[in-house]
Design a protein around this motif. Structure first.
Motif, PDB file in Angstrom:
ATOM      1  N   ASP A  21       0.824  -1.211   0.000  1.00 17.00           N
ATOM      2  CA  ASP A  21       0.000   0.000   0.000  1.00 17.00           C
ATOM      3  C   ASP A  21       0.863   1.267   0.000  1.00 17.00           C
ATOM      4  N   LYS A  22       2.023   1.200   0.584  1.00 16.49           N
ATOM      5  CA  LYS A  22       2.882   2.379   0.661  1.00 16.49           C
ATOM      6  C   LYS A  22       3.410   2.796  -0.704  1.00 16.49           C
ATOM      7  N   TYR A  23       3.421   1.877  -1.664  1.00 16.65           N
ATOM      8  CA  TYR A  23       3.917   2.191  -2.992  1.00 16.65           C
ATOM      9  C   TYR A  23       2.839   2.803  -3.891  1.00 16.65           C
ATOM     10  N   LEU A  24       1.591   2.727  -3.480  1.00 17.20           N
ATOM     11  CA  LEU A  24       0.505   3.239  -4.301  1.00 17.20           C
ATOM     12  C   LEU A  24       0.397   4.753  -4.149  1.00 17.20           C
ATOM     13  N   ASP A  25      -0.288   5.379  -5.071  1.00 13.97           N
ATOM     14  CA  ASP A  25      -0.415   6.832  -5.066  1.00 13.97           C
ATOM     15  C   ASP A  25      -1.884   7.211  -5.247  1.00 13.97           C
ATOM     16  N   PRO A  26      -2.685   7.116  -4.193  1.00 10.67           N
ATOM     17  CA  PRO A  26      -4.123   7.440  -4.321  1.00 10.67           C
ATOM     18  C   PRO A  26      -4.376   8.877  -4.738  1.00 10.67           C
ATOM     19  N   SER A  27      -3.522   9.803  -4.308  1.00 11.79           N
ATOM     20  CA  SER A  27      -3.742  11.202  -4.664  1.00 11.79           C
ATOM     21  C   SER A  27      -3.630  11.441  -6.158  1.00 11.79           C
ATOM     22  N   PHE A  28      -2.916  10.555  -6.866  1.00  9.76           N
ATOM     23  CA  PHE A  28      -2.787  10.691  -8.321  1.00  9.76           C
ATOM     24  C   PHE A  28      -3.904   9.961  -9.051  1.00  9.76           C
ATOM     25  N   PHE A  29      -4.088   8.675  -8.726  1.00  8.71           N
ATOM     26  CA  PHE A  29      -5.045   7.870  -9.481  1.00  8.71           C
ATOM     27  C   PHE A  29      -6.490   8.136  -9.079  1.00  8.71           C
ATOM     28  N   GLN A  30      -6.721   8.578  -7.879  1.00  7.28           N
ATOM     29  CA  GLN A  30      -8.085   8.862  -7.450  1.00  7.28           C
ATOM     30  C   GLN A  30      -8.325  10.366  -7.345  1.00  7.28           C
ATOM     31  N   HIS A  31      -7.632  11.097  -8.173  1.00 10.32           N
ATOM     32  CA  HIS A  31      -7.812  12.544  -8.227  1.00 10.32           C
ATOM     33  C   HIS A  31      -9.203  12.873  -8.764  1.00 10.32           C
ATOM     34  N   ARG A  32      -9.666  14.085  -8.449  1.00  8.41           N
ATOM     35  CA  ARG A  32     -10.993  14.486  -8.916  1.00  8.41           C
ATOM     36  C   ARG A  32     -11.092  14.471 -10.433  1.00  8.41           C
ATOM     37  N   ILE A  33      -9.989  14.737 -11.111  1.00  6.22           N
ATOM     38  CA  ILE A  33     -10.003  14.711 -12.579  1.00  6.22           C
ATOM     39  C   ILE A  33     -10.316  13.312 -13.078  1.00  6.22           C
ATOM     40  N   HIS A  34      -9.775  12.307 -12.389  1.00  6.23           N
ATOM     41  CA  HIS A  34     -10.047  10.923 -12.796  1.00  6.23           C
ATOM     42  C   HIS A  34     -11.522  10.596 -12.621  1.00  6.23           C
ATOM     43  N   TRP A  35     -12.075  10.962 -11.489  1.00  2.67           N
ATOM     44  CA  TRP A  35     -13.500  10.730 -11.270  1.00  2.67           C
ATOM     45  C   TRP A  35     -14.340  11.535 -12.261  1.00  2.67           C
TER      46      TRP A  35
END
Length: 640
Positions: free
Chosen positions: A260-274
């Protein structure tokens, strides 16, 4: 002086630039990040896991055993380190993987291609190299460092580098090009930088002290951090001592959550993505509603007019007013030009769609990014297992169109995609060999891939072809085909098939181009793609938009009394690939800092493969949906 990157510090180009510009004294020299979503693990191990979860019948178990046996014979494995459990004082192996420039992620070389020295330990209890690792350029080499589970090591010198002029020049070149190296401990990746230069760029320094901090939970390793220290100036004809230390700490991180520490939720789950998903979904609703309204209203009028004409006498009919899609009923089911190539493309597209759907579903259920090669291994296995889909759809379509050379068609359909991928890889392989890069595919791996194509893909494709020809290969068209083709009347320029093909891919590309950015970033930059739920939604949206667009294009084409709808429906959907490839040029020049012949050829070569495969899949989906529409409207019309 020391420097390190924690799990919260993203090794993106922006962070890197900020660190260099604002904090040169804290230049990041370590990075705990996995190589995108395409890491590498053992092909046979992944096949076992997938076969247990996806296939329960005895026939599939036999097929899996045969496939597994072939893979094991081709790529023998001496031992397996994927148990991930240790006893106290048990050996823990530090693998040195690759080294290469930061901005060119695919340009990687063996770690010891730079004049690093090896530790004192010479033997280890296990080693492994698999087909997937060889294809992805993973070069695991033993570091020679003696590490034992829960056994702390104080700072210890493990070797010395005799720094002559040639070795110094090699290190200086690596530092100037921002070379990073990758290591693995228990399949957890560790990244570090080779060295740094001073502000003037005249003096260059090498990091000589690897400070490892390993977290454990019970008998499992759940966290690894690297801090590089010991900055030493590179001066010819000197001796540089390389040292390391190991500190063990207890961690509350669960083994299942260690990535989980290697993932980047702020990038992939950004509002632009949604927002992009919501925007594409709105596009689907609009298109489906528009298609339903236009076609149903128009077709209802057409059905009413044609039904009224059926009730009239021949003398009462206004023959000069007859026009539209009904007039080509005797030619609309005529075989397409080049039916062998066309049916092979449709079969290959259906297989690519099946592979994409299954792999995404498996990725949603299993965290494929947690093991090296799991994504690639799954894709190879699923592609081989879905070969009957290719044979079934391609063989049945070729039989419906009256094709007689079905064996040749089967070979073309079976090897169309593998030949494209292998041909591109073969071309890039020459460049990789010239650069002595780790991406160069060994000869044994090429033989293994050829054996999979010949002994797995081809037989399964043959089975699918025979089933398709016998079960659905009869030309049961709702309208009789005329012996003489009807002349195609002149029409306005925007109704020409060439114009329709060029415009047909705009809306499908518009529904996916935001997702393309995230996918490109995960593969060409240092991020792990893990939001496969988004990818599944985008795949469904892409298919719906593609079918709607091709149905509209085909209806207007038939209404202009042009019955060449097969290739038009396929190519209008497949033109999405052209826009994706054009977008890849924009991404390369404006979103990356890649350079050099190797990285450029690698990027544009495999982007061409990706775009072409996407185009074939979209074309097949568009044709299948349009074919059902055409059959439906001509079934409901009474033909004398």
């Amino acid at each position: 002086m020391s420097a390190s990157i924690t799990s919260e510090c993203d090794a993106s180009e922006a962070i890197y630039a900020i660190c260099v510009r604002e904090h040169p004294e804290k230049l990041p020299v370590s990075y705990n990040q996995e190589e995108g979503g395409i890491a590498l693990t053992e092909l046979t191990s992944q096949i076992c896991k997938l076969s247990q979860k996806m296939m329960g019948s005895s026939r599939w178990k036999i097929a899996v055993v045969v496939f597994l046996s072939v893979a094991e014979m081709l790529m023998p494995i001496e031992a397996d380190e994927h148990e991930h459990t240790y006893t106290d004082k048990e050996e823990v192996v530090l693998w040195m993987n690759t080294v290469g420039p930061y901005h060119n992620r695919q340009e990687t070389y063996k770690y010891f291609s730079l004049p690093f020295c090896v530790g004192t330990k010479k033997t280890i209890s296990h080693y492994h190299e698999t087909l997937g690792e060889a294809l992805q350029g993973v070069e695991l080499e033993f570091s020679g460092l003696d590490i034992k589970f829960k056994d702390e090591v104080m700072q210890t010198t493990y070797c010395e580098i005799e720094l002559d002029k040639a070795k110094r020049d090699a290190f200086v070149y690596a530092i100037k090009n921002h070379y990073w190296y990758q290591m693995y401990i228990d399949d957890l990746p560790i990244w570090g930088i080779v060295g740094e230069a001073d502000e003037n760029g005249e003096d260059h320094y090498l990091w000589t002290y690897k400070k490892l901090e390993i977290g454990f939970n019970g008998n499992r390793i759940v966290d690894v951090n690297l801090t590089s220290e010991g900055k030493v100036k590179l001066v010819p004809n000197t001796r540089i001592a390389m040292s390391y230390s190991v500190k063990w700490k207890k961690s509350d991180v669960k083994f299942e959550d260690r990535f989980d520490k290697y993932l980047d939720p702020s990038f992939f789950q950004h509002r632009i993505h949604w927002f992009s998903i919501f925007n594409s979904f709105m596009m689907v609703i609009f298109l489906v509603g528009l298609v339903s309204m236009i076609l149903m209203r128009t077709l209802r009028k057409d059905y009413a007019r044609y039904s009224k004409e059926e009730e009239m006498d021949d003398m009462d009919r206004d023959l000069g007013d007859e026009y539209g899609w009904k007039q080509v009923h005797g030619d609309v089911f005529r075989p397409s030009s080049h039916p062998m190539i066309f049916s092979s493309l449709i079969g290959s597209g259906c297989q690519i769609f099946s592979v994409s759907f299954i792999v995404i579903v498996v990725a949603m259920v299993e965290d494929l990014y947690t093991e090296r090669g799991s994504m690639l291994s799954t894709a190879i296995f699923v592609y081989a297992a879905t070969s009957p889909v290719n044979g079934y759809f391609g063989g049945s379509l070729y039989a419906k169109q009256g094709g007689r050379r079905w064996i040749k068609q089967m070979f073309i359909g079976a090897f169309l995609i593998p030949a494209m991928v292998c041909g591109t890889a073969f071309f890039i392989n020459f460049i990789a060999m010239y650069y002595h890069a780790s991406r160069a595919i060994p000869f044994g791996t090429m033989v293994a891939v050829c054996c999979i194509c010949l002994f797995v893909i081809l037989p399964l494709n043959l089975v699918g072809t025979i089933l398709g020809r016998n079960l659905s290969g009869q030309p049961n068209f709702p309208c009789r085909v005329n012996a003489v083709p009807r002349p195609i009347p002149e029409k306005k320029w925007f109704m020409e098939p060439a114009v329709i093909v060029c415009l047909g891919g705009i809306l499908p590309f518009g529904s996916i181009f935001i997702e393309m950015y995230f996918i490109f970033t995960s593969f060409w930059a240092y991020k792990i793609y893990y939001v496969y739920g988004f990818m599944m939604l985008v795949l469904v949206i892409l298919c719906i938009v593609t079918v709607c667009v091709t149905i509209v294009c085909t209806y207007f084409l038939l209404n202009a009394e042009d019955y060449r709808w097969q290739w038009t429906s396929f190519l209008s959907a497949a033109s999405t690939a052209v826009y994706v490839y054009m977008y890849s040029f924009y991404y390369y020049f404006f979103k990356t800092k890649m350079y050099g012949l190797f990285q450029t050829s690698f990027y544009f070569g495999y982007m061409a493969v990706f775009s072409t495969s996407l185009g074939i899949m979209c074309g097949a989906v568009g044709y299948v949906g349009t074919s059902a529409f055409v059959r439906k409207i001509y079934t409901n019309v009474k033909i004398d």
